[in-house]
Design a protein around this motif. Structure first.
Motif, PDB file in Angstrom:
ATOM      1  N   PHE A 459     -53.126  15.300 -94.935  1.00 46.57           N
ATOM      2  CA  PHE A 459     -53.467  13.925 -94.605  1.00 46.57           C
ATOM      3  C   PHE A 459     -53.395  13.688 -93.096  1.00 46.57           C
ATOM      4  O   PHE A 459     -52.518  14.223 -92.411  1.00 46.57           O
ATOM      5  N   THR A 460     -54.298  12.859 -92.595  1.00 47.80           N
ATOM      6  CA  THR A 460     -54.124  12.319 -91.255  1.00 47.80           C
ATOM      7  C   THR A 460     -52.936  11.355 -91.291  1.00 47.80           C
ATOM      8  O   THR A 460     -52.434  10.997 -92.353  1.00 47.80           O
ATOM      9  N   LEU A 461     -52.503  10.915 -90.112  1.00 49.56           N
ATOM     10  CA  LEU A 461     -51.389   9.968 -90.061  1.00 49.56           C
ATOM     11  C   LEU A 461     -51.744   8.675 -90.797  1.00 49.56           C
ATOM     12  O   LEU A 461     -50.929   8.141 -91.569  1.00 49.56           O
ATOM     13  N   MET A 462     -52.945   8.160 -90.580  1.00 42.94           N
ATOM     14  CA  MET A 462     -53.342   6.926 -91.255  1.00 42.94           C
ATOM     15  C   MET A 462     -53.394   7.114 -92.762  1.00 42.94           C
ATOM     16  O   MET A 462     -52.943   6.245 -93.531  1.00 42.94           O
ATOM     17  N   ASP A 468     -51.329   7.190-101.948  1.00 47.26           N
ATOM     18  CA  ASP A 468     -50.255   7.833-102.702  1.00 47.26           C
ATOM     19  C   ASP A 468     -50.622   9.265-103.074  1.00 47.26           C
ATOM     20  O   ASP A 468     -49.748  10.124-103.197  1.00 47.26           O
ATOM     21  N   GLY A 469     -51.912   9.525-103.280  1.00 44.19           N
ATOM     22  CA  GLY A 469     -52.363  10.846-103.702  1.00 44.19           C
ATOM     23  C   GLY A 469     -53.631  11.244-102.995  1.00 44.19           C
ATOM     24  O   GLY A 469     -54.323  10.422-102.387  1.00 44.19           O
ATOM     25  N   LYS A 470     -53.967  12.506-103.086  1.00 41.79           N
ATOM     26  CA  LYS A 470     -55.168  13.040-102.443  1.00 41.79           C
ATOM     27  C   LYS A 470     -56.424  12.579-103.185  1.00 41.79           C
ATOM     28  O   LYS A 470     -56.400  12.293-104.389  1.00 41.79           O
ATOM     29  N   HIS A 471     -57.522  12.535-102.442  1.00 40.69           N
ATOM     30  CA  HIS A 471     -58.826  12.140-103.004  1.00 40.69           C
ATOM     31  C   HIS A 471     -59.879  13.095-102.444  1.00 40.69           C
ATOM     32  O   HIS A 471     -60.635  12.760-101.539  1.00 40.69           O
ATOM     33  N   ASN A 472     -59.934  14.287-103.022  1.00 40.83           N
ATOM     34  CA  ASN A 472     -60.793  15.358-102.502  1.00 40.83           C
ATOM     35  C   ASN A 472     -62.055  15.546-103.338  1.00 40.83           C
ATOM     36  O   ASN A 472     -62.658  16.622-103.316  1.00 40.83           O
ATOM     37  N   GLU A 473     -62.462  14.534-104.064  1.00 43.00           N
ATOM     38  CA  GLU A 473     -63.614  14.677-104.956  1.00 43.00           C
ATOM     39  C   GLU A 473     -64.867  15.132-104.224  1.00 43.00           C
ATOM     40  O   GLU A 473     -65.701  15.865-104.783  1.00 43.00           O
ATOM     41  N   ALA A 474     -65.033  14.727-102.963  1.00 43.78           N
ATOM     42  CA  ALA A 474     -66.235  15.087-102.212  1.00 43.78           C
ATOM     43  C   ALA A 474     -66.346  16.591-101.989  1.00 43.78           C
ATOM     44  O   ALA A 474     -67.427  17.098-101.665  1.00 43.78           O
ATOM     45  N   ASP A 481     -58.313  21.008-105.364  1.00 46.59           N
ATOM     46  CA  ASP A 481     -57.972  21.692-104.121  1.00 46.59           C
ATOM     47  C   ASP A 481     -57.053  20.821-103.281  1.00 46.59           C
ATOM     48  O   ASP A 481     -56.924  19.619-103.486  1.00 46.59           O
ATOM     49  N   GLY A 482     -56.419  21.427-102.282  1.00 51.28           N
ATOM     50  CA  GLY A 482     -55.552  20.676-101.382  1.00 51.28           C
ATOM     51  C   GLY A 482     -54.150  20.500-101.945  1.00 51.28           C
ATOM     52  O   GLY A 482     -53.907  20.641-103.145  1.00 51.28           O
ATOM     53  N   HIS A 483     -53.211  20.180-101.064  1.00 55.99           N
ATOM     54  CA  HIS A 483     -51.817  19.995-101.457  1.00 55.99           C
ATOM     55  C   HIS A 483     -51.661  18.734-102.302  1.00 55.99           C
ATOM     56  O   HIS A 483     -52.313  17.723-102.068  1.00 55.99           O
ATOM     57  N   SER A 484     -50.762  18.794-103.260  1.00 56.12           N
ATOM     58  CA  SER A 484     -50.478  17.617-104.075  1.00 56.12           C
ATOM     59  C   SER A 484     -49.207  16.913-103.632  1.00 56.12           C
ATOM     60  O   SER A 484     -48.969  15.773-104.011  1.00 56.12           O
ATOM     61  N   GLN A 536     -59.523  10.043 -93.435  1.00 55.37           N
ATOM     62  CA  GLN A 536     -60.505  10.915 -94.081  1.00 55.37           C
ATOM     63  C   GLN A 536     -60.729  10.508 -95.540  1.00 55.37           C
ATOM     64  O   GLN A 536     -60.976  11.356 -96.398  1.00 55.37           O
ATOM     65  N   GLN A 537     -60.620   9.198 -95.797  1.00 55.80           N
ATOM     66  CA  GLN A 537     -60.843   8.656 -97.136  1.00 55.80           C
ATOM     67  C   GLN A 537     -59.913   9.297 -98.164  1.00 55.80           C
ATOM     68  O   GLN A 537     -60.260   9.452 -99.329  1.00 55.80           O
ATOM     69  N   GLY A 538     -58.719   9.694 -97.710  1.00 59.36           N
ATOM     70  CA  GLY A 538     -57.748  10.298 -98.611  1.00 59.36           C
ATOM     71  C   GLY A 538     -57.995  11.762 -98.890  1.00 59.36           C
ATOM     72  O   GLY A 538     -57.327  12.362 -99.739  1.00 59.36           O
ATOM     73  N   ASN A 539     -58.940  12.376 -98.182  1.00 58.73           N
ATOM     74  CA  ASN A 539     -59.221  13.805 -98.366  1.00 58.73           C
ATOM     75  C   ASN A 539     -58.223  14.604 -97.524  1.00 58.73           C
ATOM     76  O   ASN A 539     -58.194  14.466 -96.306  1.00 58.73           O
ATOM     77  N   ASN A 540     -57.404  15.430 -98.165  1.00 57.40           N
ATOM     78  CA  ASN A 540     -56.421  16.206 -97.416  1.00 57.40           C
ATOM     79  C   ASN A 540     -56.812  17.673 -97.276  1.00 57.40           C
ATOM     80  O   ASN A 540     -55.988  18.517 -96.928  1.00 57.40           O
TER      81      ASN A 540
END
Length: 693
Positions: A459-462, A468-474, A481-484, A536-540
């Motif tokens: 995640f970025t700082l913002m 609360d959770g990642k949003h990597n659907e894109a 994928d990505g850390h949970s 990044q729209q919640g994309n981590n």
């Protein structure tokens, strides 16, 4: 024009294509090849004009010299030898191979089944053999003239105690900046344009750490999904700048970028990937190393050399334990320092580089010894990402001097403390003082830890305070994928919100985390865009998002948070107590004064019961740098992750009164000095710093 090799016994020690002023010398390593051919191409790389067997072999280096051959010549190699996958050999002369030492890469890979050494879809898989020519679909190398006007350029060599790192992506940094000319966006010249450089200087940055800029292709599976390799952790050319970052065809644009940064007092650190390549597993394409000498360049399974041995999670592992592969890595590093004038490196998955022939990690291993004895490389900034995915790969604190290390323990403890998790006072104390349990050994200093709250991966700082959770659907992987475990909290709404209360709470937590970063011992690293509120729209895991998700959003230039970040960096620079070279042990200074001490909010020293209190949310740290011919620098740092708190100012080193000089709980005037009184109110979820009045 047709070329031929000179009959003169012209042997240069360098590998690669070296222009001598009169012609070009070619040399490439392969221990198991039976013949290596140099292939020359038309200027656009489309037509193969010459195919010449390299005439000389010495010490597994194949070489030849062509008089009159000039810079700009396009070339590649073909290697003849056994195609015996069961023995680790995958020679296929039908496949054009990129020179591992190519200084420039022409074109983009056009993914086609002909790029594979075996027949895609064959029941025998990689045991089959493909006879199609891959040259029409392959990138090629370009002979270079190393001359460049470096007049006025000099290495900065700034001490680690004065270093503020800014991690950035060359393309993403400039794509949406309104002041960068459109034709330069996404390029080295855009990165070094006046608006970007001026922003970094104004912010107080001393070094930019660039995500991979060595040549990497787009992964086939990403292109098929309409995505591309954005981050660049799939290197294929360790000596060549990424072509998509050039506004023209001249690699001198990279040198120009470095020279401009140096002129502004900013060092350039490269993120480098020497742990694996873009060729993937044994089922991957044959693009360079696999076709030149698979058994030498890659670690193969000790049980079945048909298969690669993977400690990187990418399908292959570069065999740095091999002397000629180690030489290639060292030659590459020296090239970027000596010819391209960079100031340091961040080594991706660096634990892999420390693995011996027996696969175990060894901090005294060959790679580290080679770096440490090298008169050029030992003097530049060296940063390890201290882990890989293999057994025993997590090695935070395990690297030798002069390496510094990314410290994910710092990130996690700081995020968790400000999120309000219990029992984090000891963890935060460790991170504020340089992470001594990890780094205070083997004569390593207090600058060994690269402190970060966010980085490109995660995640970025913002987003840390917005989701609360990642949003990597894109990414097209159904959010798998990505850390949970991001230690994040949305503070009341998932994602962007117009709720003023939630926005204020997010701003306060961001200020507290940035202030923590800038008041901690070690070396701070800021993720590019965090000072602007970039999300990044919640994309981590935005590794494949070469679009608005991954690019820096410059709309935050007018946000007060940017000014706060400038103030926090300036505050760190003004206080030597925050950036000490040695770990503070708690022993009195030579003059008997206190250098470090911990206090509770009531002004009493911390005791065992306080350290073990799961509900402790307020921690007070006294720091001093003793006088060295001048006045001592003495600070009291109060971190309060709970509600508003009355803090009794402690009596230490004879200090009779305190003034507040930093307050993240103040929406305005965070750096306005004023008398604190005692007790002093430290606002909820905020960090305050006090100086002797």
């Amino acid at each position: 024009m047709s070329y031929s090799f000179s009959e003169l016994d012209f042997m240069k020690p360098e590998l690669g294509a070296e222009f001598t002023g009169e012609g070009t010398h070619f040399a490439v390593f392969s221990a198991h090849a039976e013949q290596v051919e140099l292939c020359l191409f038309s200027e656009d790389g489309r037509e193969e004009t010459d195919r010449l067997p390299l005439p000389k072999r010495e010490g597994d280096v194949w070489s030849g010299y062509i008089a009159g051959l000039r810079p700009g010549t396009v070339y590649g190699y073909r290697a003849h030898g056994p195609y015996e996958p069961a023995a680790g050999h995958r020679f296929n002369p039908n496949k054009l191979l990129l020179d591992p030492y190519a200084k420039q890469v022409l074109g983009e890979i056009e993914w086609n089944d002909a790029l594979y050494g075996y027949r895609i879809g064959d029941p025998a898989e990689d045991l089959s053999f493909d006879e199609r020519d891959s040259a029409p679909f392959m990138v090629k190398g370009v002979v270079q003239d190393p001359d460049f006007d470096w007049a006025g350029d000099a290495a900065i060599r700034r001490p680690w105690t004065e270093t503020i790192i800014y991690e950035a992506h060359v393309r993403g940094m400039s794509m949406t900046h309104p002041g960068v000319p459109e034709e330069l966006r996404g390029t080295f010249m855009g990165m070094a344009s006046d608006p970007i450089v001026e922003h970094l200087v104004d912010l107080g940055i001393s070094a930019v750490e660039l995500l991979p800029i060595q040549y990497f292709p787009d992964d086939r599976y990403l292109l098929e999904k309409g995505l591309r390799n954005y981050w660049g952790y799939q290197t294929l050319g360790f000596f060549a700048p990424q072509p998509r970052f050039l506004s023209g065809r001249a690699i001198t644009e990279f040198k120009t970028m470095v020279k401009r940064f140096h002129a502004a007092g900013i060092e350039v650190i490269m993120d480098v990937v020497y742990n694996h390549t873009a060729e993937g597993s044994e089922l991957g394409p044959t693009l360079s190393f696999r076709g030149l000498d698979n058994a030498s360049y890659y670690r193969l399974s000790p049980d079945d050399p048909r298969h690669t041995y993977d400690t990187t999670g990418t399908g292959n592992t570069l065999n740095v334990a091999h002397p000629m592969v180690l030489r290639m890595v060292l030659d590459s590093l020296r090239y970027w320092v000596g010819v391209m004038h960079v100031d340091g490196f961040r080594f991706d998955l660096a634990s892999t580089l420390g693995r011996t022939r027996h696969i175990e990690f060894d901090r005294e291993g060959t790679f580290f010894d080679a770096i440490r004895q090298d008169p050029i490389l030992s003097g530049v900034k060296l940063i390890a990402e201290p882990w890989d995915v293999g057994d025993g790969g997590y090695q935070v604190g395990g690297f030798p001097y002069p390496f510094r290390e990314w410290n994910d323990k710092y990130r996690d403890d700081v995020r968790r403390f400000w999120k309000g998790d219990g029992g984090l006072a000891p963890g935060l104390a460790t991170r504020l003082t340089g992470s001594a349990p990890q780094f205070n050994h083997s004569d390593r200093g207090a600058t060994s830890s690269i402190n970060l709250i966010s980085a490109h991966d995660g995640f970025t700082l913002m987003d840390t305070v917005s989701y609360d959770g990642k949003h990597n659907e894109a990414n097209g992987e159904e959010n798998r994928d990505g850390h949970s475990d991001n230690h994040s909290a949305n503070l009341g709404a998932e994602g962007p919100t117009e709720d003023d209360g939630i926005r204020a709470a997010r701003d306060r937590r961001r200020r507290a985390m940035i202030a923590t970063l800038m008041t901690s011992q070690g070396v701070p690293m800021l993720l590019g865009g965090d000072e602007l509120g970039n999300g990044q729209q919640g994309n981590n895991n935005a590794y494949c998002q070469d679009n608005e998700i991954g690019w820096t959003d410059w709309s935050g230039l007018a946000d007060p948070f940017l000014n706060f970040c400038k103030g926090a960096i300036a505050f760190r620079k003004a206080h030597p107590a925050l950036r000490q070279e040695r770990f503070l042990t708690g022993e009195p200074a030579e003059d008997g004064s206190t250098e470090i001490a911990w206090y509770r909010a009531d002004g009493a020293p911390m005791d065992d019961a306080a350290w073990q209190d799961e509900n402790l949310r307020t921690l007070c740290l006294f720091l001093a740098r003793p006088a060295n011919g001048e006045g001592a620098d003495q600070l009291l740092i109060v971190c309060n992750a709970g509600e508003d708190c009355a803090v009794t100012m402690p009596e230490v080193n004879g200090i009779a009164g305190w003034k507040r000089v930093l307050d993240t709980g103040a929406e305005e005037g965070a750096f306005t000095a004023h008398d604190a009184g005692s007790p002093a109110t430290v606002y909820a979820a905020s960090l305050a710093v006090f100086e002797p009045a």
